[in-house]
Design an enzyme around this catalytic site. Sequence first.
Site, mmCIF file in Angstrom:
data_model
loop_
_atom_site.group_PDB
_atom_site.id
_atom_site.type_symbol
_atom_site.label_atom_id
_atom_site.label_comp_id
_atom_site.label_asym_id
_atom_site.label_seq_id
_atom_site.Cartn_x
_atom_site.Cartn_y
_atom_site.Cartn_z
ATOM 1 N N CYS A 1 24.369 81.561 91.663
ATOM 2 C CA CYS A 1 25.784 81.917 91.614
ATOM 3 C C CYS A 1 26.671 80.681 91.669
ATOM 4 O O CYS A 1 27.857 80.751 91.337
ATOM 5 C CB CYS A 1 26.135 82.879 92.737
ATOM 6 S SG CYS A 1 25.496 82.389 94.350
ATOM 7 N N GLU B 1 29.878 89.568 96.473
ATOM 8 C CA GLU B 1 29.895 88.198 95.939
ATOM 9 C C GLU B 1 29.486 88.322 94.480
ATOM 10 O O GLU B 1 28.386 88.771 94.185
ATOM 11 C CB GLU B 1 28.947 87.306 96.745
ATOM 12 C CG GLU B 1 29.006 85.846 96.352
ATOM 13 C CD GLU B 1 27.886 85.477 95.398
ATOM 14 O OE1 GLU B 1 28.176 85.303 94.189
ATOM 15 O OE2 GLU B 1 26.742 85.372 95.844
#
Length: 524
Positions: A301, A264
């Site tokens: 994120c 990720e």
Amino acid sequence: MITGKNYIGSQLKASGSKTFKTFNPQLNEENPWVFTEATPDEIDETVALANNAYKVYKNCTGTEKAAFLNAIADEIMALGDELLAVYCAESGFPKGRAEGERGRTILQLRSFADMVAEGNWVEATIDTALPERQPIPKIDLRKMLVPFGPVVVFGASNFPFAYSTAGGDTASALAAGCPVIVKSHSMHVGTGEMVASAVIKAAQKTNMPEGVFSNLNGGGVVVGGSLVRHPLVKGVGFTGSIKGGRALFDLASQRPEPIPVFAEMGSINPVVLLPQAIEQKSASWATAYAGSITLGTGQFCTNPGLLLGIKSDALSSFVTQLSEEIEKISPSCMLHPTILKNFTNGKKELQQQDGVRTVAEIKSEIAPNYAAQTVLVVNGKTFLENTRLHQEVFGPFSLIVECENEAELIAIIEKLEGQLTGTIIAEEAEIINYTGVIAALQNRVGRLIFNGVPTGAEVCPSMLHGGPYPASSDSRFTAVGIHAVKRWVRPVSYQNWPNALLPAELQDDNPLGISRLVNNKQTI
């Protein structure tokens, strides 16, 4: 309680000579603990232990794995405030953030425990034989998901609990039946060692095989690279930068036996501001997004790094209000001086691009390692032509793009790289007129949000935390929620096997009482 050593299974070892320390960004000084980097021999020993553990652990029942996962949660909680203090000393985050992230970590562990105890997650499928079928008899076939071997998990800098030592990658891999080797993040190795001690205690209390979990230290890239290249490692979990994730992906692909890397990585999480919504509720959305951009010093994120709107008086008003609101918020501490340096350099580079203007930036003197939140504005044509403006600035930063019209807005969305999230701020009556925008955004993101902020990832089965590259290395999977387990398994079919020799999940009498697809009918 912090030794600075590596957990190789349950044994603490430190035979190497390379040492390093972590850093307290709030105090702007090194922490006192000294950590020893794992040696090549220790890496080999760790992976061999994990491989041996796999031969036993893959056969543990769901009940046994559930007891292990719940015990990990219990042991983490038993570490109490001492763990929180180390977390804060290594991250600069306040105690409230530490408590919240610990709670999320516990929830993840217990969610996976419930999942494996129930047992349905293996997707058992049975197609029984029809020997009398003409012209060709039908064979007996049964299929289920099985763990594929030892997994290496890289701790994330911005989530010392939830995406690190006993975070989502580790919890999901252990739930699948895969032993885990954690490469602890160099910025919070002390936190990692304490959490690792909890995992080891839980493994011992629940009689898990030696080597089911290990935790290795490394101050650079050598330990991580060695783990990814090791022939007995079968998968990798990573949360971090595009540069780091891509490097691991390339290493894994170049092995004689390539292995999957579930990374990720970067995301600027575009937010589309439709005209009626910001005309009617400009002030409230400005307040909400000022808070979202600065939450956790922008070190999420899912930070909203790109705001897209169609040029209008309402958009201009929103820009003004957002600038005012974000400058009211006191700056906060970043994780490390290196991360602050990267943030400062990144935003300065964008500020120096042609056609970009700064509309909000803290100008007053701030404490060391604190970040000055910043908002920039650019027109749609310039943004389309300059792909440097599309890149992530990790921290409390956002770029507003003023589009000429809907067509330019769609063109911009279509040109973006893959993203974790995409948000539309709209009145329900107007969104039906922007189906092209919705379709374009859906094609670029993993999670579509309506009238909200992207920061935060709810831990539940319906959460998708991933997206088209480079948001993640494989958009078919999530890093959050119980379906994250599917990254660490592969399907296996059994053809014409004697019933007694089949896994319990596939036996005729269904001894585990799980839901199965039998001859195309879902049954229990």
